[in-house]
Design a protein around this motif. Structure first.
Motif, PDB file in Angstrom:
ATOM      1  N   GLY A  18       3.910 -26.179  -2.421  1.00  9.00           N
ATOM      2  CA  GLY A  18       2.398 -25.387  -2.495  1.00  9.00           C
ATOM      3  C   GLY A  18       2.678 -24.402  -1.656  1.00  9.00           C
ATOM      4  N   VAL A  19       3.026 -24.602  -0.395  1.00  9.09           N
ATOM      5  CA  VAL A  19       3.325 -23.554   0.679  1.00  9.09           C
ATOM      6  C   VAL A  19       4.287 -22.530   0.459  1.00  9.09           C
ATOM      7  N   ASP A  20       5.429 -22.990   0.015  1.00  8.46           N
ATOM      8  CA  ASP A  20       6.562 -22.292  -0.481  1.00  8.46           C
ATOM      9  C   ASP A  20       6.103 -21.140  -1.500  1.00  8.46           C
ATOM     10  N   ILE A  43      -3.256 -17.484   4.518  1.00 13.45           N
ATOM     11  CA  ILE A  43      -2.528 -18.087   3.345  1.00 13.45           C
ATOM     12  C   ILE A  43      -2.179 -19.452   3.454  1.00 13.45           C
ATOM     13  N   VAL A  44      -1.715 -19.921   4.450  1.00  8.67           N
ATOM     14  CA  VAL A  44      -1.726 -21.365   4.866  1.00  8.67           C
ATOM     15  C   VAL A  44      -2.029 -21.529   6.394  1.00  8.67           C
ATOM     16  N   HIS A  45      -2.160 -22.663   6.926  1.00  4.03           N
ATOM     17  CA  HIS A  45      -3.069 -22.733   8.285  1.00  4.03           C
ATOM     18  C   HIS A  45      -1.672 -22.921   9.152  1.00  4.03           C
ATOM     19  N   SER A  76      -5.847 -17.901  -0.837  1.00  5.34           N
ATOM     20  CA  SER A  76      -5.038 -18.787  -0.050  1.00  5.34           C
ATOM     21  C   SER A  76      -4.721 -19.998  -0.886  1.00  5.34           C
ATOM     22  N   ALA A  77      -3.696 -20.977  -0.365  1.00  5.19           N
ATOM     23  CA  ALA A  77      -3.003 -22.105  -0.914  1.00  5.19           C
ATOM     24  C   ALA A  77      -4.434 -23.177  -1.236  1.00  5.19           C
ATOM     25  N   HIS A  78      -5.225 -23.104  -0.165  1.00  3.53           N
ATOM     26  CA  HIS A  78      -6.321 -24.298  -0.117  1.00  3.53           C
ATOM     27  C   HIS A  78      -7.073 -24.238  -1.121  1.00  3.53           C
ATOM     28  N   LEU A 102      -1.655 -28.591  -7.116  1.00  8.79           N
ATOM     29  CA  LEU A 102      -2.191 -29.782  -7.022  1.00  8.79           C
ATOM     30  C   LEU A 102      -3.633 -29.702  -6.573  1.00  8.79           C
ATOM     31  N   VAL A 103      -4.296 -28.776  -5.900  1.00 11.06           N
ATOM     32  CA  VAL A 103      -5.495 -28.511  -5.507  1.00 11.06           C
ATOM     33  C   VAL A 103      -6.097 -28.146  -6.708  1.00 11.06           C
ATOM     34  N   THR A 104      -5.659 -27.331  -7.424  1.00  9.51           N
ATOM     35  CA  THR A 104      -6.168 -26.848  -8.770  1.00  9.51           C
ATOM     36  C   THR A 104      -6.550 -28.196  -9.668  1.00  9.51           C
ATOM     37  N   GLY A 127     -16.158 -28.507   6.369  1.00  9.17           N
ATOM     38  CA  GLY A 127     -16.020 -27.307   6.872  1.00  9.17           C
ATOM     39  C   GLY A 127     -14.415 -26.851   6.489  1.00  9.17           C
ATOM     40  N   HIS A 128     -13.558 -27.659   6.072  1.00  7.42           N
ATOM     41  CA  HIS A 128     -12.275 -27.281   5.808  1.00  7.42           C
ATOM     42  C   HIS A 128     -12.195 -26.387   4.401  1.00  7.42           C
ATOM     43  N   GLU A 129     -11.331 -25.290   4.262  1.00 11.16           N
ATOM     44  CA  GLU A 129     -11.429 -24.537   3.088  1.00 11.16           C
ATOM     45  C   GLU A 129     -11.287 -25.195   1.740  1.00 11.16           C
ATOM     46  N   GLN A 167      -9.689 -34.465  -0.634  1.00 14.13           N
ATOM     47  CA  GLN A 167      -9.071 -33.563  -0.077  1.00 14.13           C
ATOM     48  C   GLN A 167      -7.344 -33.772  -0.234  1.00 14.13           C
ATOM     49  N   THR A 168      -6.572 -33.079  -0.451  1.00 16.41           N
ATOM     50  CA  THR A 168      -5.178 -33.234  -0.453  1.00 16.41           C
ATOM     51  C   THR A 168      -4.394 -33.695   0.558  1.00 16.41           C
ATOM     52  N   THR A 169      -5.076 -33.163   1.945  1.00 15.54           N
ATOM     53  CA  THR A 169      -4.198 -33.540   3.109  1.00 15.54           C
ATOM     54  C   THR A 169      -4.611 -34.542   4.124  1.00 15.54           C
ATOM     55  N   LEU A 170      -5.208 -35.581   3.649  1.00 16.54           N
ATOM     56  CA  LEU A 170      -5.893 -36.638   4.344  1.00 16.54           C
ATOM     57  C   LEU A 170      -5.021 -37.728   4.943  1.00 16.54           C
ATOM     58  N   ASN A 225      -5.518 -25.654  13.332  1.00 14.06           N
ATOM     59  CA  ASN A 225      -6.404 -25.674  12.395  1.00 14.06           C
ATOM     60  C   ASN A 225      -5.688 -26.335  10.923  1.00 14.06           C
ATOM     61  N   SER A 226      -4.395 -26.914  11.018  1.00 10.38           N
ATOM     62  CA  SER A 226      -3.743 -27.435   9.994  1.00 10.38           C
ATOM     63  C   SER A 226      -4.092 -29.077   9.908  1.00 10.38           C
ATOM     64  N   SER A 227      -4.880 -29.342   8.932  1.00 15.59           N
ATOM     65  CA  SER A 227      -5.429 -30.559   8.692  1.00 15.59           C
ATOM     66  C   SER A 227      -4.308 -31.479   8.572  1.00 15.59           C
ATOM     67  N   ASN A 228      -3.267 -31.383   7.924  1.00 12.29           N
ATOM     68  CA  ASN A 228      -1.971 -32.424   7.280  1.00 12.29           C
ATOM     69  C   ASN A 228      -1.189 -32.613   8.923  1.00 12.29           C
ATOM     70  N   SER A 229      -1.052 -31.246   9.537  1.00 14.03           N
ATOM     71  CA  SER A 229      -0.448 -31.597  10.991  1.00 14.03           C
ATOM     72  C   SER A 229      -1.130 -32.407  11.747  1.00 14.03           C
ATOM     73  N   GLY A 269       4.325 -30.187   9.968  1.00 14.92           N
ATOM     74  CA  GLY A 269       3.425 -30.267   9.073  1.00 14.92           C
ATOM     75  C   GLY A 269       3.973 -29.458   7.514  1.00 14.92           C
ATOM     76  N   ALA A 270       3.089 -29.434   6.387  1.00 14.20           N
ATOM     77  CA  ALA A 270       3.685 -28.779   5.458  1.00 14.20           C
ATOM     78  C   ALA A 270       3.359 -27.430   5.405  1.00 14.20           C
ATOM     79  N   SER A 271       3.112 -26.775   6.531  1.00  7.07           N
ATOM     80  CA  SER A 271       2.943 -25.180   6.462  1.00  7.07           C
ATOM     81  C   SER A 271       3.704 -24.646   7.453  1.00  7.07           C
ATOM     82  N   VAL A 272       4.591 -25.387   7.959  1.00  9.98           N
ATOM     83  CA  VAL A 272       5.688 -24.879   9.040  1.00  9.98           C
ATOM     84  C   VAL A 272       6.871 -24.692   8.597  1.00  9.98           C
TER      85      VAL A 272
HETATM   86  O1  10G Z   1      -3.285 -29.153   6.062  1.00 12.75           O
HETATM   87  P1  10G Z   1      -4.348 -28.060   5.628  1.00 12.75           P
HETATM   88  O2  10G Z   1      -5.172 -28.415   4.463  1.00 12.75           O
HETATM   89  O3  10G Z   1      -5.141 -27.630   6.828  1.00 12.75           O
HETATM   90  O4  10G Z   1      -3.459 -26.812   5.324  1.00 12.75           O
HETATM   91  P2  10G Z   1      -2.017 -26.261   5.824  1.00 12.75           P
HETATM   92  O5  10G Z   1      -2.003 -24.949   5.353  1.00 12.75           O
HETATM   93  O6  10G Z   1      -1.692 -26.547   7.202  1.00 12.75           O
HETATM   94  O7  10G Z   1      -0.768 -26.833   4.775  1.00 12.75           O
HETATM   95  C1  10G Z   1      -0.946 -26.882   3.676  1.00 12.75           C
HETATM   96  C2  10G Z   1      -1.576 -27.341   2.710  1.00 12.75           C
HETATM   97  C3  10G Z   1      -2.550 -26.881   2.350  1.00 12.75           C
HETATM   98  C4  10G Z   1      -2.351 -25.534   1.603  1.00 12.75           C
HETATM   99  C5  10G Z   1      -4.036 -27.695   1.666  1.00 12.75           C
HETATM  100  S1  10G Z   1      -3.655 -28.062  -0.178  1.00 12.75           S
END
Ligand code: 10G
Ligand code: SF4
Length: 330
Positions: A18-20, A43-45, A76-78, A102-104, A127-129, A167-170, A225-229, A269-272
């Motif tokens: 999703g980030v890619d 666009i991603v955190h 953004s991807a969120h 996967l968010v959709t 408060g997460h987007e 949420q997808t990133t818990l 601010n990256s939840s999954n990270s 994390g998934a946005s890195v």
């Molecule tokens: O982990 P969060 O949701 O904060 O986002 P991120 O941008 O750090 O990582 C990619 C995850 C998403 C775009 C949320 S589905």
């Protein structure tokens, strides 16, 4: 002591599908329409991703009102609430939706259960987007459950007609605990038709769970601010690492974190982007952590195609260029 220091490198780590797709969406939009391209929210955190795209001509804004009428905006991807699409239409913006598919899917579940008049318990971080976007699909039906301790506050209209989504990133484990507590209170609680915590989130946590018990310290590359990270750092400590640190860049590593350590775990994390992880490995190598072993717990092959609205314009652009070439040759 040279030779006894090692690095364990988690795999999967870094970019998810999703980030890619979201990052490519902004890059392709810049190529196709030219700068500036407006992007609503990060666009991603990830700080590095955002500043790299800024340097290429992306302008990040908080709301649609900051986008000039008629301009192009990428969501953004969120994910976004339906009202964000409506606002964009009202301003005649050309909107490109980079919401991860996967968010959709979670948005669709929310709409479907709301249409059937269910109470929806959305497990997520206030408060997460992503949570704001999903809640916007059916605000009257959705209540937020922010972790196991918020279960006591939950109140539903009909205990036989209630479903949980998330949420997808818990954290997978914390979510299981929240659901167990919810089920104690609401035995007829329904589960989502398929997992809402996505493959990338759970795969990255699984790899850390295998790696962390062998590590003195785990370094997680990712933004604050990256939840999954953030969750990866917590999972590392819960799984037995002596300490876990979340860093944007190798330059943030403090020498005292490494003092006395012989095994350092590294993940992201998934946005890195992986180049940031490579810089961490270089930093560690300069301190004799030259022995790097990858801990692989899953292979990921998922790829998402670009948003339809962008693909359509890319195709039209390519066709126009081909016609131009044919004209000059004739
Ligand atoms: O982990 P969060 O949701 O904060 O986002 P991120 O941008 O750090 O990582 C990619 C995850 C998403 C775009 C949320 S589905
Ligand atoms: Fe999609 Fe999961 Fe990546 Fe979010 S973390 S963008 S849901 S693949």
């Amino acid at each position: 002591m040279t030779g006894s220091k090692r690095v364990l490198l988690a795999k999967p780590r870094g970019y998810c599908a999703g980030v890619d797709r979201a990052v490519q969406t902004v890059e392709e939009a810049l190529k196709l329409y030219g700068a500036p391209i407006y992007v609503r929210k990060e666009i991603v955190h990830n700080k590095h991703v955002v500043s790299t795209l800024q340097a290429k001509g992306a302008i990040f804004v908080e709301e649609n009102e900051q986008v000039p009428e008629g301009a192009t905006v990428v969501f953004s991807a969120h994910g976004v609430a339906p009202e964000v699409h409506e606002q964009a239409k009202a301003r005649s913006l050309k909107a490109i939706d980079a919401t991860c598919p996967l968010v959709t899917k979670v948005h669709q579940e929310a709409r479907r259960f709301a249409a059937d008049d269910y109470d929806i318990l959305l497990i997520g971080h206030e408060g997460h987007e992503e949570v704001i976007g999903t809640t916007g699909e059916a605000p009257a039906h959705i209540q937020l459950v922010d972790g196991p301790d918020s279960v006591d506050k939950v109140a539903v209209r009909d205990p036989s007609k209630v479903v949980w989504l998330s949420q997808t990133t818990l954290s997978v484990d914390e979510t299981l605990e929240t659901v167990a507590r919810l089920k104690k209170k609401l035995p007829l609680l329904m589960s989502p038709p398929s997992d809402d915590i996505c493959y990338a989130t759970s795969n990255r946590q699984d790899a850390v769970k295998v790696m962390a018990p062998q590590c003195d310290v785990v370094l997680v590359v990712g933004s604050q601010n990256s939840s999954n990270s953030q969750r990866l750092r917590e999972v590392a400590v819960d799984a037995g690492a002596r300490a876990g640190y979340l860093i944007d860049f190798a330059t943030e590593i403090q020498e005292e974190w490494l003092a006395g350590a012989t095994t350092i775990g590294v993940t992201s994390g998934a946005s890195v982007p992986d180049e940031l992880v490579m810089e961490v490995l270089d930093f560690l190598a300069e301190r004799d952590f030259t022995d790097v072993a990858e801990i692989t717990t899953a292979q990921e092959k998922l790829v998402f195609s670009l948003p339809q609205e962008l693909k359509r314009d890319m195709k039209a652009g390519a066709a126009a260029r081909a016609a131009e070439v044919a004209k000059t040759l004739s």
